[in-house]
Write a protein that holds these residues in place. Sequence first.
Motif, mmCIF file in Angstrom:
data_model
loop_
_atom_site.group_PDB
_atom_site.id
_atom_site.type_symbol
_atom_site.label_atom_id
_atom_site.label_comp_id
_atom_site.label_asym_id
_atom_site.label_seq_id
_atom_site.Cartn_x
_atom_site.Cartn_y
_atom_site.Cartn_z
ATOM 1 N N PHE A 39 38.455 47.023 40.805
ATOM 2 C CA PHE A 39 39.540 46.543 39.929
ATOM 3 C C PHE A 39 40.641 45.667 40.697
ATOM 4 N N MET A 40 40.568 45.537 42.094
ATOM 5 C CA MET A 40 41.264 44.618 42.844
ATOM 6 C C MET A 40 40.635 43.399 42.904
ATOM 7 N N ILE A 41 39.197 43.367 43.084
ATOM 8 C CA ILE A 41 38.680 42.012 43.137
ATOM 9 C C ILE A 41 38.755 41.524 41.641
ATOM 10 N N VAL A 42 38.569 42.254 40.598
ATOM 11 C CA VAL A 42 38.762 41.656 39.097
ATOM 12 C C VAL A 42 40.104 41.092 38.940
ATOM 13 N N VAL A 43 41.079 41.682 39.436
ATOM 14 C CA VAL A 43 42.292 41.403 38.977
ATOM 15 C C VAL A 43 42.992 40.222 39.955
ATOM 16 N N THR A 44 42.621 40.162 41.061
ATOM 17 C CA THR A 44 43.312 39.391 42.176
ATOM 18 C C THR A 44 42.163 38.233 42.589
ATOM 19 N N PRO A 47 40.668 35.537 39.520
ATOM 20 C CA PRO A 47 41.684 34.547 39.062
ATOM 21 C C PRO A 47 42.020 33.562 40.155
ATOM 22 N N PHE A 48 42.013 33.919 41.373
ATOM 23 C CA PHE A 48 42.271 33.000 42.509
ATOM 24 C C PHE A 48 41.072 32.143 42.856
ATOM 25 N N VAL A 49 39.877 32.424 42.511
ATOM 26 C CA VAL A 49 38.771 31.793 42.561
ATOM 27 C C VAL A 49 38.663 30.717 41.309
ATOM 28 N N ALA A 50 39.100 31.116 40.252
ATOM 29 C CA ALA A 50 39.475 30.287 38.923
ATOM 30 C C ALA A 50 40.456 29.256 39.331
#
Length: 312
Positions: A39-44, A47-50
Amino acid sequence: MTATTTAPVAASSTPAPRGPSPRLRAWATRAPLLPALVFMIVVTQLPFVATVVISFFDWNALYPKARRFTGFDNYHQVLTDADLRHSVWTTVLLTATVVLVSLVLGLGLALLLDRRFRGRGVVRTLLIAPFLVVPVAAALLWKHVLYNPEYGLLNGLLHYVGGPQPDWISDTPLLAVEASLVWQWTPFMMLILLAGLQSRDQQQIEAARVDGASDWQIFRHLTLPHLRRYLELGALLGSIYIVQNFDAVFTITSGGLGTANLPYTVYQSFYQAHENGLASAAGVLVVIGSIVIATFALRVVSSLFREEVSRA
């Protein structure tokens, strides 16, 4: 007398059941944490990589088909554009001023609250209250209740003593933002430094008093060196949050009169100019600066924990 002999019991040829391997036990221990990690990877992180990817494009939301890859041009513009450079300087000045003033005031309040007096618990609760106020509500409180030139409390007090009636936000815009942030962050610094004061070695202080040391000498040679780590921790944590502050600038001055910091410039570039690439590049720089400060903060926290463990 008949001698009795006991035949030795034959060892069982069946091997004892073996438990799970250490690697399997480690995975079983970590398995409950995997959903939170995902969940942390998907949420944070995604988006940062994008955001990093978008920062390499000339991408205006009004003309999505005209986007093109430009490499580091957006970062070059962020670092060379006069308005963006001014917002970086405003961010540094705002952060340094708020952190230093909050630390000095927080140290003074912590020294007062470290003494025993009647009603100390109530006073501590009242002094902590500003830090618990929602940032936007705190900014609105300062803008309308204190700074308003017609019905604000500050001008009301000046009118009572026959003083001038300044327009605080127009005359001193950056100072107005800094004062509201100092009011809100001083309790945070006070809590950290008060915890440091209460962890002092009281026997050492009493020995210094017996030897004739004054309060100033005790503060200078014993208290202040002991609080060095706590001062560093407060400065670093405060810097992390104030570098990213948006609420006070947006609410009090709307970024005008030279108060636009880097987070507000990111907001302007993204939501008003619709420059997704430029806003993403500025946002990435803010994150990099926050990570650098956070790294130092984590080192200070780790050193504090090591000192407490060695002391125990």
